[in-house]
Structure formats: structure tokens, C-alpha cells
Design a protein around this motif. Structure first.
Motif, PDB file in Angstrom:
ATOM      1  N   PHE A 166       0.856  -1.183   0.000  1.00 15.41           N
ATOM      2  CA  PHE A 166       0.000   0.000   0.000  1.00 15.41           C
ATOM      3  C   PHE A 166       0.891   1.232   0.000  1.00 15.41           C
ATOM      4  O   PHE A 166       1.842   1.333   0.782  1.00 15.41           O
ATOM      5  CB  PHE A 166      -0.897  -0.005   1.232  1.00 15.41           C
ATOM      6  N   LEU A 167       0.583   2.188  -0.871  1.00  9.72           N
ATOM      7  CA  LEU A 167       1.402   3.387  -1.046  1.00  9.72           C
ATOM      8  C   LEU A 167       0.625   4.619  -0.604  1.00  9.72           C
ATOM      9  O   LEU A 167      -0.538   4.798  -0.982  1.00  9.72           O
ATOM     10  CB  LEU A 167       1.805   3.543  -2.521  1.00  9.72           C
ATOM     11  N   ALA A 168       1.273   5.479   0.185  1.00 13.02           N
ATOM     12  CA  ALA A 168       0.555   6.646   0.699  1.00 13.02           C
ATOM     13  C   ALA A 168       1.496   7.827   0.904  1.00 13.02           C
ATOM     14  O   ALA A 168       2.699   7.660   1.134  1.00 13.02           O
ATOM     15  CB  ALA A 168      -0.142   6.308   2.012  1.00 13.02           C
ATOM     16  N   LEU A 169       0.917   9.007   0.819  1.00 16.26           N
ATOM     17  CA  LEU A 169       1.591  10.268   1.127  1.00 16.26           C
ATOM     18  C   LEU A 169       0.722  10.990   2.142  1.00 16.26           C
ATOM     19  O   LEU A 169      -0.438  11.315   1.856  1.00 16.26           O
ATOM     20  CB  LEU A 169       1.760  11.114  -0.137  1.00 16.26           C
ATOM     21  N   VAL A 170       1.246  11.208   3.344  1.00 17.31           N
ATOM     22  CA  VAL A 170       0.429  11.756   4.422  1.00 17.31           C
ATOM     23  C   VAL A 170       1.120  12.953   5.062  1.00 17.31           C
ATOM     24  O   VAL A 170       2.348  12.995   5.155  1.00 17.31           O
ATOM     25  CB  VAL A 170       0.125  10.667   5.477  1.00 17.31           C
ATOM     26  N   SER A 171       0.325  13.929   5.479  1.00 21.55           N
ATOM     27  CA  SER A 171       0.867  15.102   6.165  1.00 21.55           C
ATOM     28  C   SER A 171      -0.039  15.461   7.330  1.00 21.55           C
ATOM     29  O   SER A 171      -1.206  15.071   7.375  1.00 21.55           O
ATOM     30  CB  SER A 171       0.978  16.297   5.206  1.00 21.55           C
ATOM     31  N   VAL A 172       0.512  16.221   8.269  1.00 21.86           N
ATOM     32  CA  VAL A 172      -0.303  16.718   9.372  1.00 21.86           C
ATOM     33  C   VAL A 172      -1.194  17.859   8.889  1.00 21.86           C
ATOM     34  O   VAL A 172      -2.370  17.939   9.224  1.00 21.86           O
ATOM     35  CB  VAL A 172       0.587  17.183  10.541  1.00 21.86           C
ATOM     36  N   ARG A 173      -0.614  18.732   8.060  1.00 21.42           N
ATOM     37  CA  ARG A 173      -1.359  19.879   7.536  1.00 21.42           C
ATOM     38  C   ARG A 173      -1.060  20.070   6.058  1.00 21.42           C
ATOM     39  O   ARG A 173      -0.015  19.663   5.573  1.00 21.42           O
ATOM     40  CB  ARG A 173      -0.985  21.160   8.284  1.00 21.42           C
ATOM     41  N   SER A 174      -1.980  20.724   5.381  1.00 19.06           N
ATOM     42  CA  SER A 174      -1.794  21.042   3.973  1.00 19.06           C
ATOM     43  C   SER A 174      -1.353  22.488   3.815  1.00 19.06           C
ATOM     44  O   SER A 174      -1.938  23.393   4.413  1.00 19.06           O
ATOM     45  CB  SER A 174      -3.092  20.819   3.202  1.00 19.06           C
ATOM     46  N   LYS A 175      -0.302  22.679   3.013  1.00 16.31           N
ATOM     47  CA  LYS A 175       0.139  24.023   2.655  1.00 16.31           C
ATOM     48  C   LYS A 175       0.034  24.231   1.139  1.00 16.31           C
ATOM     49  O   LYS A 175       0.731  25.074   0.572  1.00 16.31           O
ATOM     50  CB  LYS A 175       1.587  24.235   3.112  1.00 16.31           C
TER      51      LYS A 175
END
Length: 292
Positions: A166-175
């Protein structure tokens, strides 16, 4: 179907994760702007935080590591020579590697960092404190290359391939630039651009999730049959929906771990999406030639 207890539980966990990061910013503030004073430590703290949270909820046999995937050009199984004519190759450094260490060995380990063989890789996740405009295309390309190393045959040496990580790109916040017409549409355009010009793309090698945990999610739908494209849908998190991002991550990882090409175990009822909650946007589809 109900599941409201699970949704509330996962929402609380995501809220706690975000709050923990905010406390880090409070204790070690940056002199100017958002974030902590030491940018390198700031980013590492977020990676450690996401690794810790995932590690709490995954089966004991799965480790949440950081490091590299090494694909040696050697025989596999009892007499597998599918890598004959290849060269040893490895990935770039990966933020998170979810690895099945109960069934597969590790080449080298130092703390939570490791060099692992591709057969045991269940998930690969890129982690960003803040997701910026330049991150999406770059990280999708890196995930695609890492997933290519993980194309492996099933354990009984048949010609069919094991389901990819499974491939993912995750962040706490979006800029992502707020002046964009629509953030979700712009995200998908960058994903599409990341795979432009690539040939013989399999469904498994396309990113499965991109999200800012408490804001929005972009998710790849799993097809039922006739694999010709991967469809992406978008969710804008409403009040009480901070659980969506974490649930997409857990669902994706567990679906690979319990896939029939990897093990003969029944997947537990562990995540719960709201019944009849439609996606906010159908973003588009990316052509692919096969499932694996």
C-alpha cells in the motif's frame, strides 16, 4: 451497519496526534512563522509520531520502520530465477516501511532504521509535516519506483504476483496554495502528471492515499474486475470526520497484509466508514495495464 464507536475512536486518535504535534511546536517554537525552531527535528518528530501511531494499531507481526528496500538479483524460493539478468538495486531512503518481520528477515537493523528485502514490504508511506505544492509529484514518483522493487511472485513459485504494498503520502497539515481553484482537483492533476510517460503501469504501483490528516483525503478505489484504470475520489473532512485519513491508511495496510496472495487469514472488522457517506468529488482516472 453501525460502526459509530469505531469512527469516534479513530477521530479521537487523529485529534490526539495533531494535538501532540502542536504541543511540540509550543515547547520548541520557531522564531518566525509556523513550526518548531529546528526544521530537521520538526520533520523527524512528525515521522516518529506517525510511525508510533501506526505501530499501535497494526498486528504484532508488522513493524513500522524507516530505511531502504534492497532487491538483490538472486534466486528466490527454491528455484526462482525471475531476477536472472538483473542487477542488485535499492530504493531511496523511505520515511515509513511497514514490514512483515514475523515472516521475513531483515538485512540490517539499527534502531527503527532498517534495510529490508521487498518480499516482506506491506506498505510504503511518505510523511510530510506540511504538504507543499512541490511534494505531490515528487513523492508519487518515489513511491512508484519503490513499489517497482516490490513486484514479487507468490510463495509457491507460481507465475502470479503477490499483491503490492500500500502506497501513501500523508501530512499533518496542507500548505497547498490556497488560491487553487480546488485543492483536490489540483492534487489529482499532480498525481496524473507523476505517471505521465510511464509504460506498463500496474494498479498496485499507483499511490493509494494522499491526505492531510485533519483536512482532506484523496483515495484510490479498488476495482472489482476489468482492470483498465485506477479511479481517484476526494473527501473534504467535515466536523467529526478526522477519522477518515487514519482509517484509509489502516484499511489500505490491512487489506494488503490479509490479501489471499499473502496469507490465509480472515481480515478482522477493524475500521468503519460512515454508511452512505458519498465522496465529495470524483477526481478522475489514471490508465493501468493490469492489477499487479
Amino acid at each position: 451497519m453501525d460502526g459509530k464507536r469505531i469512527q469516534t475512536y479513530w477521530s479521537s486518535e487523529v485529534d490526539a496526534l495533531v494535538k501532540t504535534y502542536q504541543q511540540f511546536e509550543t515547547l520548541i517554537p520557531a522564531p518566525k512563522g509556523e513550526g518548531a525552531e529546528h526544521k530537521g527535528e520538526d520533520g523527524r518528530f512528525v515521522e516518529d509520531l506517525v510511525r508510533e501511531y501506526l505501530g499501535r494499531f497494526l498486528p504484532n507481526g508488522l513493524e513500522v520502520l524507516t530505511g531502504f528496500i534492497l532487491r538483490p538479483a538472486v534466486k528466490t524460493g527454491e528455484a526462482g530465477k525471475e531476477r536472472e539478468g538483473e542487477l542488485d538495486c535499492h530504493s531511496t531512503q523511505l520515511d515509513i516501511i511497514v514490514f512483515d518481520s514475523s515472516n521475513y528477515p531483515v538485512f540490517q537493523r539499527f534502531g527503527s532504521s532498517a534495510i529490508v528485502p521487498p518480499e516482506g514490504v506491506v506498505g510504503i508511506i511518505s510523511v510530510k509535516k506540511h504538504l507543499n505544492d512541490g511534494d505531490v509529484k515528487k513523492e508519487c514518483e518515489a513511491l512508484f519506483n519503490a513499489a517497482t522493487l516490490c513486484e514479487t511472485l507468490s510463495s509457491n513459485d507460481r507465475a502470479d504476483k503477490v499483491r503490492g504494498p500500500f502506497l501513501a503520502l500523508v501530512s499533518v497539515r496542507s500548505k497547498i496554495e490556497k488560491s487553487r481553484t480546488d485543492t483536490l482537483d489540483w492534487i489529482f492533476a499532480q498525481v496524473d502528471l507523476a505517471y505521465a510517460g510511464k509504460s506498463d503501469i500496474s494498479f498496485d504501483k499507483l499511490v493509494g492515499f494522499i491526505g492531510a490528516l485533519d483536512e482532506w483525503s484523496v483515495f484510490k478505489r479498488r476495482p472489482e474486475k476489468n482492470i483498465k484504470h485506477a479511479e481517484y475520489i476526494g473527501f473534504k473532512h467535515q466536523d467529526g470526520e478526522s477519522h477518515l485519513g487514519l482509517q484509509f491508511l489502516l484499511t489500505g495496510l490491512l487489506s494488503v497484509f490479509y490479501d489471499k496472495t499473502r496469507r490465509n487469514l480472515r481480515r478482522p472488522g477493524y475500521t468503519a466508514f460512515p454508511s452512505r457517506r458519498p465522496h465529495d468529488k470524483r477526481l478522475g482516472a489514471i490508465p493501468c495495464t493490469r492489477l499487479r
